[in-house]
Write a protein that holds these residues in place. Structure first.
Motif, short mmCIF file in Angstrom:
data_model
loop_
_atom_site.label_atom_id
_atom_site.label_comp_id
_atom_site.label_asym_id
_atom_site.label_seq_id
_atom_site.Cartn_x
_atom_site.Cartn_y
_atom_site.Cartn_z
N ASN A 136 0.82 -1.20 0.00
CA ASN A 136 0.00 0.00 0.00
C ASN A 136 0.86 1.26 0.00
O ASN A 136 0.57 2.23 -0.71
N ILE A 137 1.94 1.25 0.76
CA ILE A 137 2.86 2.39 0.79
C ILE A 137 3.46 2.60 -0.60
O ILE A 137 3.52 3.72 -1.10
N LYS A 138 3.88 1.53 -1.25
CA LYS A 138 4.44 1.64 -2.59
C LYS A 138 3.40 2.15 -3.59
O LYS A 138 3.70 2.96 -4.46
N ASP A 139 2.17 1.66 -3.45
CA ASP A 139 1.10 2.10 -4.35
C ASP A 139 0.81 3.59 -4.19
O ASP A 139 0.60 4.30 -5.18
N ILE A 140 0.81 4.09 -2.97
CA ILE A 140 0.58 5.51 -2.73
C ILE A 140 1.72 6.33 -3.33
O ILE A 140 1.49 7.37 -3.95
N THR A 141 2.95 5.84 -3.18
CA THR A 141 4.09 6.54 -3.78
C THR A 141 3.89 6.65 -5.28
O THR A 141 4.03 7.73 -5.86
N SER A 142 3.55 5.54 -5.93
CA SER A 142 3.39 5.54 -7.39
C SER A 142 2.21 6.38 -7.86
O SER A 142 2.33 7.18 -8.78
N SER A 143 1.07 6.20 -7.24
CA SER A 143 -0.15 6.83 -7.75
C SER A 143 -0.35 8.27 -7.28
O SER A 143 -1.06 9.03 -7.95
N ILE A 144 0.28 8.67 -6.19
CA ILE A 144 0.07 10.03 -5.70
C ILE A 144 1.36 10.84 -5.76
O ILE A 144 1.48 11.79 -6.53
N HIS A 145 2.35 10.49 -4.94
CA HIS A 145 3.54 11.33 -4.81
C HIS A 145 4.36 11.38 -6.10
O HIS A 145 4.71 12.46 -6.58
N TYR A 146 4.68 10.22 -6.66
CA TYR A 146 5.46 10.22 -7.90
C TYR A 146 4.65 10.80 -9.05
O TYR A 146 5.18 11.55 -9.87
N GLU A 147 3.37 10.49 -9.11
CA GLU A 147 2.53 11.00 -10.21
C GLU A 147 2.47 12.52 -10.18
O GLU A 147 2.51 13.16 -11.24
N MET A 148 2.38 13.13 -8.99
CA MET A 148 2.39 14.59 -8.89
C MET A 148 3.73 15.14 -9.39
O MET A 148 3.76 16.14 -10.12
N VAL A 151 3.88 14.67 -13.35
CA VAL A 151 3.04 15.64 -14.07
C VAL A 151 3.69 17.02 -14.05
O VAL A 151 3.77 17.69 -15.07
N ARG A 152 4.17 17.42 -12.88
CA ARG A 152 4.82 18.73 -12.77
C ARG A 152 6.04 18.81 -13.68
O ARG A 152 6.23 19.78 -14.41
N ARG A 153 6.87 17.78 -13.66
CA ARG A 153 8.09 17.77 -14.48
C ARG A 153 7.77 17.75 -15.97
O ARG A 153 8.43 18.43 -16.75
N LEU A 154 6.79 16.98 -16.36
CA LEU A 154 6.48 16.89 -17.79
C LEU A 154 5.82 18.16 -18.31
O LEU A 154 5.86 18.43 -19.51
N ASN A 155 5.27 18.95 -17.41
CA ASN A 155 4.66 20.21 -17.82
C ASN A 155 5.64 21.39 -17.78
O ASN A 155 5.30 22.49 -18.19
N GLU A 156 6.84 21.20 -17.30
CA GLU A 156 7.83 22.27 -17.20
C GLU A 156 8.45 22.59 -18.56
O GLU A 156 9.50 22.07 -18.90
N ASN A 157 7.83 23.41 -19.31
CA ASN A 157 8.38 23.92 -20.57
C ASN A 157 9.09 22.88 -21.43
O ASN A 157 10.10 23.17 -22.06
N ASN A 158 8.59 21.68 -21.41
CA ASN A 158 9.14 20.59 -22.23
C ASN A 158 10.62 20.33 -21.99
O ASN A 158 11.33 19.85 -22.88
N THR A 159 11.13 20.61 -20.79
CA THR A 159 12.56 20.40 -20.54
C THR A 159 12.90 18.92 -20.59
O THR A 159 14.00 18.56 -21.01
N VAL A 160 11.96 18.07 -20.19
CA VAL A 160 12.22 16.63 -20.22
C VAL A 160 12.31 16.17 -21.67
O VAL A 160 13.19 15.38 -22.03
N VAL A 161 11.45 16.70 -22.53
CA VAL A 161 11.48 16.34 -23.95
C VAL A 161 12.79 16.82 -24.56
O VAL A 161 13.43 16.12 -25.34
N ALA A 162 13.21 18.03 -24.20
CA ALA A 162 14.47 18.57 -24.72
C ALA A 162 15.63 17.67 -24.31
O ALA A 162 16.51 17.38 -25.12
#
Length: 177
Positions: A136-148, A151-162
């Motif tokens: 359950n702890i691992k699931d919360i990490t994946s679905s909530i903390h890591y997902e947030m 999403v934040r990183r992938l929305n940062e001016n496409n720096t990850v894509v660059a």
């Protein structure tokens, strides 16, 4: 927090590779045991602020350090006070409700000081983290903390894509939550 975000970043970079591994090594931090000084009164402002920030990126399990220096009544009062302060400050901790052991587990335990639940709650903590709630702890990490974070990183001016397209890493900004 930087270490936790660095682990999320390493996982994200593995995840967005074109030729990613079938099984990405998971070095993400799934849980932080936060030791609270046994003052018996209330949480320090520093603890409140740090747990507020930390709870947004990782599962926090608050533990009263050296709780055996308190009487049972003092410990129960302090735990109640801590829960009230956490709730009043909007700090989410793991688990959301108080962890309670099974009667079977209680009977199976050795009766030395660390395992004796009359003296110490280590057995509860061990069971919480390893036996009953690990997935359950691992699931919360994946679905909530890591997902947030993702999403934040992938929305940062496409720096990850660059970065994926070959722009040198020193051009990317290092961000913390």
């Amino acid at each position: 927090m930087k270490f936790i975000n660095d682990q999320y970043e390493a996982y994200l970079q593995e995840e967005i590779n074109i030729n990613r591994k079938k099984r990405i090594p998971d070095s993400r931090v799934h849980c932080c045991i936060y030791f609270i000084p046994p003052t018996g009164h209330c949480l320090r402002p520093l603890d409140v602020e740090f747990m507020r920030r930390l709870s947004k990126v990782v599962n926090i399990v608050p533990v009263i350090a050296k709780a055996d220096t308190l009487t049972l009544e003092e410990r129960d009062f302090f735990k109640k006070k801590i829960r009230e302060e956490l709730r009043a400050n909007g700090i989410d901790v793991y688990p959301q409700k108080e962890f309670d052991e099974d009667a079977e587990d209680r009977n199976d335990q050795r009766e030395d000081q660390v395992e004796n639940i009359a003296h110490c709650e280590f057995a509860y903590l061990r069971d919480l983290l390893i036996r009953t709630h690990m997935q359950n702890i691992k699931d919360i990490t994946s679905s909530i903390h890591y997902e947030m974070y993702r999403v934040r990183r992938l929305n940062e001016n496409n720096t990850v894509v660059a970065h994926a397209n070959g722009i040198p890493e020193h051009h990317l900004a290092a961000h913390e939550m």
